[in-house]
Design a protein around this motif. Structure first.
Motif, PDB file in Angstrom:
ATOM      1  N   TRP A 112      -5.701   8.329  -0.169  1.00  0.00           N
ATOM      2  CA  TRP A 112      -4.391   8.675  -0.316  1.00  0.00           C
ATOM      3  C   TRP A 112      -3.989   9.276  -1.732  1.00  0.00           C
ATOM      4  O   TRP A 112      -4.409   8.251  -2.663  1.00  0.00           O
ATOM      5  CB  TRP A 112      -3.282   7.887   0.261  1.00  0.00           C
ATOM      6  N   LYS A 113      -3.344  10.202  -2.120  1.00  0.00           N
ATOM      7  CA  LYS A 113      -3.030  10.414  -3.516  1.00  0.00           C
ATOM      8  C   LYS A 113      -1.462  10.190  -3.689  1.00  0.00           C
ATOM      9  O   LYS A 113      -0.810  10.649  -2.968  1.00  0.00           O
ATOM     10  CB  LYS A 113      -3.453  11.945  -3.868  1.00  0.00           C
ATOM     11  N   LYS A 114      -1.203   9.677  -4.695  1.00  0.00           N
ATOM     12  CA  LYS A 114       0.324   9.287  -5.109  1.00  0.00           C
ATOM     13  C   LYS A 114       0.622  10.729  -5.886  1.00  0.00           C
ATOM     14  O   LYS A 114      -0.051  10.904  -7.066  1.00  0.00           O
ATOM     15  CB  LYS A 114       0.625   8.013  -5.883  1.00  0.00           C
ATOM     16  N   VAL A 115       1.729  11.397  -5.530  1.00  0.00           N
ATOM     17  CA  VAL A 115       1.980  12.541  -6.102  1.00  0.00           C
ATOM     18  C   VAL A 115       3.539  12.714  -6.457  1.00  0.00           C
ATOM     19  O   VAL A 115       4.036  12.079  -6.105  1.00  0.00           O
ATOM     20  CB  VAL A 115       1.473  13.730  -5.358  1.00  0.00           C
ATOM     21  N   ILE A 130      10.104  14.584  -6.374  1.00  0.00           N
ATOM     22  CA  ILE A 130      10.058  13.870  -5.218  1.00  0.00           C
ATOM     23  C   ILE A 130       8.565  13.223  -5.266  1.00  0.00           C
ATOM     24  O   ILE A 130       7.821  13.682  -5.310  1.00  0.00           O
ATOM     25  CB  ILE A 130      10.065  14.845  -3.972  1.00  0.00           C
ATOM     26  N   GLU A 131       8.604  11.932  -5.409  1.00  0.00           N
ATOM     27  CA  GLU A 131       7.477  10.917  -5.360  1.00  0.00           C
ATOM     28  C   GLU A 131       6.794  10.690  -3.986  1.00  0.00           C
ATOM     29  O   GLU A 131       8.003  10.302  -2.974  1.00  0.00           O
ATOM     30  CB  GLU A 131       7.365   9.676  -6.275  1.00  0.00           C
ATOM     31  N   GLY A 132       5.748  10.624  -3.352  1.00  0.00           N
ATOM     32  CA  GLY A 132       5.191  10.269  -2.057  1.00  0.00           C
ATOM     33  C   GLY A 132       3.752  10.272  -2.283  1.00  0.00           C
ATOM     34  O   GLY A 132       3.016  10.255  -3.227  1.00  0.00           O
ATOM     35  N   PHE A 133       3.089  10.481  -1.240  1.00  0.00           N
ATOM     36  CA  PHE A 133       1.865  10.007  -0.724  1.00  0.00           C
ATOM     37  C   PHE A 133       1.255  11.332  -0.123  1.00  0.00           C
ATOM     38  O   PHE A 133       1.917  11.786   1.050  1.00  0.00           O
ATOM     39  CB  PHE A 133       1.371   8.811  -0.100  1.00  0.00           C
ATOM     40  N   MET A 134       0.085  11.953  -0.351  1.00  0.00           N
ATOM     41  CA  MET A 134      -0.561  13.089   0.155  1.00  0.00           C
ATOM     42  C   MET A 134      -1.873  12.372   0.806  1.00  0.00           C
ATOM     43  O   MET A 134      -2.535  11.731  -0.005  1.00  0.00           O
ATOM     44  CB  MET A 134      -0.862  14.235  -0.522  1.00  0.00           C
ATOM     45  N   LYS A 135      -2.182  12.496   2.074  1.00  0.00           N
ATOM     46  CA  LYS A 135      -3.332  12.097   2.844  1.00  0.00           C
ATOM     47  C   LYS A 135      -4.555  13.229   2.233  1.00  0.00           C
ATOM     48  O   LYS A 135      -4.246  14.381   2.296  1.00  0.00           O
ATOM     49  CB  LYS A 135      -3.320  12.237   4.127  1.00  0.00           C
TER      50      LYS A 135
END
Length: 195
Positions: free
Chosen positions: A110-113, A63-68
């Motif tokens: 924000w990190k794209k993970v 799952i790709e997404g963003f973590m604050k």
């Protein structure tokens, strides 16, 4: 001979689903390992997943997404928007790889993970459109009973959840579909064009 045939069929089944893009049609449990029954997270409807491997009852997914920055238990759809893709247990030990980082307009990092997890095979679909069609129909047919329907692009992605939550209990939208409708509204909000 029999073992090699079974192994061959298993490898063929696994490879048929390798790197297949799917979407979740409901809230789904996330597990750290294929043999685990301990729920360590939830994946929300309309979330895009890559099926890396599919076994008899669970799929290994990415799952790709963003973590604050400072928030390690939530993966979001977009930078600066509260469109939740997955919520993770604080005790979870998922494989999460950082792909890149950036700052939003307020200077928050924000990190794209990419998260690797396991989920049960059901409620995954190749086509996102029927999910959005269902959500739109539920929204229009229920939310227009008391007042004129709000255009989907009237509110921002961050405004829609509270607007919807304030009125959803007055509708016939089933509880299991409420996240689906919220995701539809957020992902089609006025500040989501082009994302």
């Amino acid at each position: 001979m029999k073992k090699s045939l079974i192994l061959g069929i298993t490898l063929l089944t696994v490879s048929l689903y390798a790197n297949e893009t799917m979407y979740t049609s409901s809230v789904k449990n996330l597990y750290e390992a294929s043999d685990s029954n301990a729920v360590k997270g939830r994946l929300l409807p309309t979330s895009k997943v890559i099926v890396v491997e599919k076994n008899s009852d669970k799929s290994k997914i990415e799952i790709e997404g963003f973590m604050k920055a400072g928030v390690s238990n939530a993966i979001y759809f977009s930078v600066g928007k509260r469109i939740l893709v997955a919520g993770l247990s604080k005790s979870g030990k998922f494989d999460i790889k950082k792909l890149s980082s950036s700052k939003d307009k307020d200077g928050v990092e924000w990190k794209k993970v990419v998260l690797t997890a396991y989920t049960k095979n059901e409620n995954l679909t190749k086509d996102l459109k029927p999910l959005y069609d269902k959500a739109e129909d539920l929204f229009k047919s229920n939310c227009s009973i008391c007042h004129p329907i709000h255009p989907v692009d009237e509110f921002t992605a961050n405004q829609w959840p509270s607007m919807f939550k304030a009125m959803v209990n007055r509708t016939a939208i089933p509880k299991e579909d409420r996240y689906l409708v919220t995701q539809f509204l957020q992902k089609h909000a006025k500040d989501m064009k082009g994302e």
